[in-house]
Design an enzyme around this catalytic site. Structure first.
Site, PDB file in Angstrom:
ATOM      1  N   GLU A   6       6.800   2.631   4.503  1.00  0.00           N
ATOM      2  CA  GLU A   6       7.511   2.802   5.773  1.00  0.00           C
ATOM      3  C   GLU A   6       7.294   4.190   6.371  1.00  0.00           C
ATOM      4  O   GLU A   6       7.437   4.378   7.577  1.00  0.00           O
ATOM      5  CB  GLU A   6       8.996   2.491   5.620  1.00  0.00           C
ATOM      6  CG  GLU A   6       9.750   3.351   4.636  1.00  0.00           C
ATOM      7  CD  GLU A   6       9.814   2.748   3.242  1.00  0.00           C
ATOM      8  OE1 GLU A   6      10.813   3.015   2.554  1.00  0.00           O
ATOM      9  OE2 GLU A   6       8.874   2.021   2.841  1.00  0.00           O
ATOM     10  N   SER A  58       3.273   3.982  -7.769  1.00  0.00           N
ATOM     11  CA  SER A  58       3.657   4.583  -9.038  1.00  0.00           C
ATOM     12  C   SER A  58       3.743   3.534 -10.138  1.00  0.00           C
ATOM     13  O   SER A  58       3.960   2.341  -9.882  1.00  0.00           O
ATOM     14  CB  SER A  58       5.003   5.284  -8.902  1.00  0.00           C
ATOM     15  OG  SER A  58       6.048   4.336  -8.787  1.00  0.00           O
ATOM     16  N   GLU A 115       3.448  12.845 -13.559  1.00  0.00           N
ATOM     17  CA  GLU A 115       2.680  12.883 -12.317  1.00  0.00           C
ATOM     18  C   GLU A 115       3.466  13.672 -11.270  1.00  0.00           C
ATOM     19  O   GLU A 115       4.518  13.228 -10.801  1.00  0.00           O
ATOM     20  CB  GLU A 115       2.408  11.459 -11.827  1.00  0.00           C
ATOM     21  CG  GLU A 115       1.391  11.398 -10.728  1.00  0.00           C
ATOM     22  CD  GLU A 115       0.997   9.968 -10.369  1.00  0.00           C
ATOM     23  OE1 GLU A 115      -0.126   9.771  -9.875  1.00  0.00           O
ATOM     24  OE2 GLU A 115       1.811   9.047 -10.570  1.00  0.00           O
ATOM     25  N   ALA A 133       0.837  -1.200   0.000  1.00  0.00           N
ATOM     26  CA  ALA A 133       0.000   0.000   0.000  1.00  0.00           C
ATOM     27  C   ALA A 133       0.872   1.251   0.000  1.00  0.00           C
ATOM     28  O   ALA A 133       1.987   1.243   0.521  1.00  0.00           O
ATOM     29  CB  ALA A 133      -0.927   0.003   1.220  1.00  0.00           C
ATOM     30  N   PRO A 134       0.381   2.363  -0.542  1.00  0.00           N
ATOM     31  CA  PRO A 134       1.156   3.596  -0.633  1.00  0.00           C
ATOM     32  C   PRO A 134       0.992   4.472   0.593  1.00  0.00           C
ATOM     33  O   PRO A 134       0.219   4.174   1.503  1.00  0.00           O
ATOM     34  CB  PRO A 134       0.554   4.280  -1.864  1.00  0.00           C
ATOM     35  CG  PRO A 134      -0.898   3.894  -1.769  1.00  0.00           C
ATOM     36  CD  PRO A 134      -0.926   2.490  -1.215  1.00  0.00           C
ATOM     37  N   TRP A 135       1.697   5.629   0.565  1.00  0.00           N
ATOM     38  CA  TRP A 135       1.689   6.516   1.732  1.00  0.00           C
ATOM     39  C   TRP A 135       0.626   7.604   1.660  1.00  0.00           C
ATOM     40  O   TRP A 135       0.417   8.326   2.628  1.00  0.00           O
ATOM     41  CB  TRP A 135       3.051   7.177   1.923  1.00  0.00           C
ATOM     42  CG  TRP A 135       3.703   7.759   0.706  1.00  0.00           C
ATOM     43  CD1 TRP A 135       4.752   7.225   0.007  1.00  0.00           C
ATOM     44  CD2 TRP A 135       3.383   8.987   0.034  1.00  0.00           C
ATOM     45  NE1 TRP A 135       5.096   8.034  -1.052  1.00  0.00           N
ATOM     46  CE2 TRP A 135       4.262   9.130  -1.053  1.00  0.00           C
ATOM     47  CE3 TRP A 135       2.432   9.986   0.247  1.00  0.00           C
ATOM     48  CZ2 TRP A 135       4.234  10.216  -1.929  1.00  0.00           C
ATOM     49  CZ3 TRP A 135       2.383  11.077  -0.615  1.00  0.00           C
ATOM     50  CH2 TRP A 135       3.270  11.180  -1.682  1.00  0.00           C
ATOM     51  N   GLU A 192      -2.868  -0.952  -9.143  1.00  0.00           N
ATOM     52  CA  GLU A 192      -3.498   0.376  -9.230  1.00  0.00           C
ATOM     53  C   GLU A 192      -2.366   1.380  -9.198  1.00  0.00           C
ATOM     54  O   GLU A 192      -1.729   1.573  -8.167  1.00  0.00           O
ATOM     55  CB  GLU A 192      -4.484   0.579  -8.073  1.00  0.00           C
ATOM     56  CG  GLU A 192      -5.478   1.716  -8.330  1.00  0.00           C
ATOM     57  CD  GLU A 192      -5.011   3.056  -7.799  1.00  0.00           C
ATOM     58  OE1 GLU A 192      -4.277   3.764  -8.537  1.00  0.00           O
ATOM     59  OE2 GLU A 192      -5.359   3.393  -6.659  1.00  0.00           O
ATOM     60  N   CYS A 224      -3.913   9.970  -6.782  1.00  0.00           N
ATOM     61  CA  CYS A 224      -3.734   9.594  -8.184  1.00  0.00           C
ATOM     62  C   CYS A 224      -4.952   9.914  -9.038  1.00  0.00           C
ATOM     63  O   CYS A 224      -4.869   9.877 -10.267  1.00  0.00           O
ATOM     64  CB  CYS A 224      -3.356   8.117  -8.304  1.00  0.00           C
ATOM     65  SG  CYS A 224      -4.370   7.022  -7.317  1.00  0.00           S
ATOM     66  N   ALA A 244       6.102   3.285 -12.326  1.00  0.00           N
ATOM     67  CA  ALA A 244       7.474   2.785 -12.419  1.00  0.00           C
ATOM     68  C   ALA A 244       7.702   1.620 -11.462  1.00  0.00           C
ATOM     69  O   ALA A 244       8.257   0.586 -11.845  1.00  0.00           O
ATOM     70  CB  ALA A 244       8.464   3.913 -12.131  1.00  0.00           C
ATOM     71  N   LYS A 290       2.094  -4.869   3.331  1.00  0.00           N
ATOM     72  CA  LYS A 290       3.233  -4.001   3.628  1.00  0.00           C
ATOM     73  C   LYS A 290       2.828  -2.561   3.343  1.00  0.00           C
ATOM     74  O   LYS A 290       2.686  -2.157   2.189  1.00  0.00           O
ATOM     75  CB  LYS A 290       4.460  -4.351   2.787  1.00  0.00           C
ATOM     76  CG  LYS A 290       5.728  -3.636   3.292  1.00  0.00           C
ATOM     77  CD  LYS A 290       6.805  -3.510   2.246  1.00  0.00           C
ATOM     78  CE  LYS A 290       6.634  -2.301   1.382  1.00  0.00           C
ATOM     79  NZ  LYS A 290       6.813  -0.997   2.096  1.00  0.00           N
ATOM     80  N   PRO A 291       2.642  -1.747   4.397  1.00  0.00           N
ATOM     81  CA  PRO A 291       2.399  -0.327   4.170  1.00  0.00           C
ATOM     82  C   PRO A 291       3.702   0.384   3.839  1.00  0.00           C
ATOM     83  O   PRO A 291       4.794  -0.167   4.025  1.00  0.00           O
ATOM     84  CB  PRO A 291       1.838   0.145   5.516  1.00  0.00           C
ATOM     85  CG  PRO A 291       2.467  -0.772   6.518  1.00  0.00           C
ATOM     86  CD  PRO A 291       2.636  -2.099   5.824  1.00  0.00           C
TER      87      PRO A 291
END
Length: 504
Positions: free
Chosen positions: A187, A238, A392, A158-160, A259, A293, A240, A184-185
């Site tokens: 860090e 992202s 972005e 998951a992203p921040w 996503e 996003c 990438a 895993k979130p």
């Protein structure tokens, strides 16, 4: 710090949640969560290593047989209890999310936390409605039907930018369908993912069904994605990094859900309500300090409205109150970190050479100077192929460009590698219908930008990835289908056997 984050003491035993208990990471490295509004340390914790990931996957694998065998009603009851427990911890969740991300507390109280609870309630109901297909005799004397079954252990990253909601979007459909999960979130922002998992255990969801490993992407993330006992990978982040996730996951032929990035257009036709479009653009561009996003990043305005739109949008941006996320009047908090703020500032500074920075374009000083703040920024007159239009930025920056005919407007809206979200602003139903049909994005809003609901899917086209979050569509992502066929006759040799045995 205690008054801003009263739940801090819950992490004294560590920031890894494996098999129902908090433990310390074993990588030998630590990370400090920073309050981006002040630059102060919130929590220092031991990062997960490969061994912690192995332990979490083993716990999830051990819990899978029992959880997947639970009836849909039993899983539904557990998720209803989960929603109730989350509601009881709503204030702690809101404060933790604001503290680690820099979001205004009014946003986390009114949007992030209620949305997460609503999502939990939705999947509590959906757990009882994951049906197969109809049974029937599709081939002679054989009856066929389709079963939907859980996949196994899901490994999610998951992203921040929305750590609580992204944890919910990944964990809830996975466990509602009978899977177990290791998440895993990022860090930078592990706090609410851990609180979410603790609430799951408090609600009676068995140990090992939900596990959290907090580590770096390069160590914990890659090991989780490549783990042979992980049957599916779900990643939000992202494009990438998503390509790297796909590369690692492909080696073990995993189910994959991505996503990824977005560069959402906001298309304003010349018959649009100018005031509504300008307000929608500011709200859509600045939500979560632009770190979304689906945020409105490219406004294409038909030429008769162009200058008036630029003027009105700039004026509205200048009324946005930037400040301490915990202050009641704050509309816009800091970015998630100083490096992210500096990245955004660099995009704007480079744009000064080829475009017009109408408002913003700098970090505020005074009492906000120590935080990762950046003022709402409007850029006009950039070329379509310029960096600020195509890349972005992920900050509080909106770029405005003119267009002439409808064909050109839709073509410009689609002229990007991304396809996550878009909006069109018009009073003409035929224009609106054309926009929803021809804009290549997973979500197209008409006369609004940014709202989401649990019952409807979220996911992209093109380089924005594939697969859906939320809704029954996301529920299907976390199951696999099995064709079951019964022979209804007692005949030993069937007509089709002749293709193998010949006539006799």
């Amino acid at each position: 710090m205690q008054d801003r984050f009263p739940a801090q003491e819950r992490f004294s035993d560590g920031a890894q949640y494996i098999a129902g208990r908090l433990t310390k990471g074993t990588s030998g490295a630590t990370h400090t969560v920073i309050d981006p509004a002040t630059g102060e340390a919130v929590l220092t914790y031991e990062l997960a290593g490969a061994g912690d990931v192995d332990a979490a996957v083993a716990a999830a694998r051990a819990a899978f047989p029992g959880w997947s065998a639970a009836t849909p009603g039993e899983r539904s009851d557990a998720l209803h209890r989960f929603a109730s427990v989350l509601a009881g911890h709503a204030e702690d969740l809101a404060r933790a999310e604001s503290l680690q991300c820099g979001k205004p507390l009014k946003l986390t109280r009114e949007f992030d936390v209620p949305g997460t609870i609503d999502n939990t309630s939705f999947f509590a109901g959906a757990a009882r409605h994951l049906a197969g297909q109809s049974a029937g005799e599709y081939s002679g004397d054989h009856t066929s039907y389709v079963r939907r079954e859980a996949i196994g252990v899901v490994g999610s990253i998951a992203p921040w930018n929305y750590p609580l909601q992204m944890a919910a979007w990944k964990i809830l459909p996975a466990i509602a369908a009978g899977n177990t999960i290791v998440l895993k979130p990022a860090e930078l922002t592990p706090l609410t993912s851990l609180l979410f998992a603790l609430a799951a255990t408090e609600a009676g969801i068995p140990d090992g069904v939900v596990n959290i490993v907090t580590g770096t992407g390069r160590v914990a993330g890659e090991h989780l994605v490549g783990h042979p006992d992980v049957a599916m990978t779900s990643f939000t982040g992202s494009t990438a990094v998503g390509k790297r996730v796909a590369e690692v996951a492909t080696a073990t032929v995993k189910r994959l859900h991505l996503e990824l990035g977005g560069k959402a257009p906001l298309l304003v036709f010349d018959d649009a309500d100018l005031e509504a479009a300008a307000n929608g653009a500011v709200a859509g561009a600045l939500i979560n300090t632009g770190q979304d996003c689906t945020a409105a990043t490219r406004a294409y305005v038909q030429r008769p409205l162009y200058e008036a739109f630029v003027e009105r949008t700039a004026a509205l941006m200048e009324t946005v109150r930037v400040g301490d996320p915990f202050a009641p009047g704050t509309d816009l908090g800091p970015l998630v970190s100083h490096p992210q703020r500096d990245r955004v500032a660099a995009f704007v500074d480079r744009a000064r050479g080829y475009a017009r920075v109408v408002t913003g374009g700098e970090a505020p000083l005074g009492e906000l100077k120590n935080g990762a703040y950046y003022l709402p920024t409007l850029i006009a007159d950039a070329a379509q192929d310029s960096e600020v239009v195509q890349s972005e930025i992920f900050g509080p920056v909106l770029v405005v460009l003119p267009f002439d005919g409808d064909d050109e407007g839709i073509a410009l809206a689609n002229d990007t590698p991304y396809g996550l979200a878009a909006s069109a602003w018009t009073r003409d139903v035929f224009r609106a219908n054309r926009a929803t049909r021809e804009i290549k994005a997973g979500c197209v809003w008409i006369n609004d930008h940014i709202p989401i609901i649990s019952e409807m899917p979220h996911g992209g086209y093109k380089a924005s990835g594939f697969g859906k979050d939320m809704s029954a569509y996301s529920f299907e992502e976390y199951t696999q289908v099995k064709h079951v066929m019964f022979d209804n006759t007692a005949v030993a040799r069937k007509p089709w056997h002749r293709t193998v045995f010949g006539d006799s």
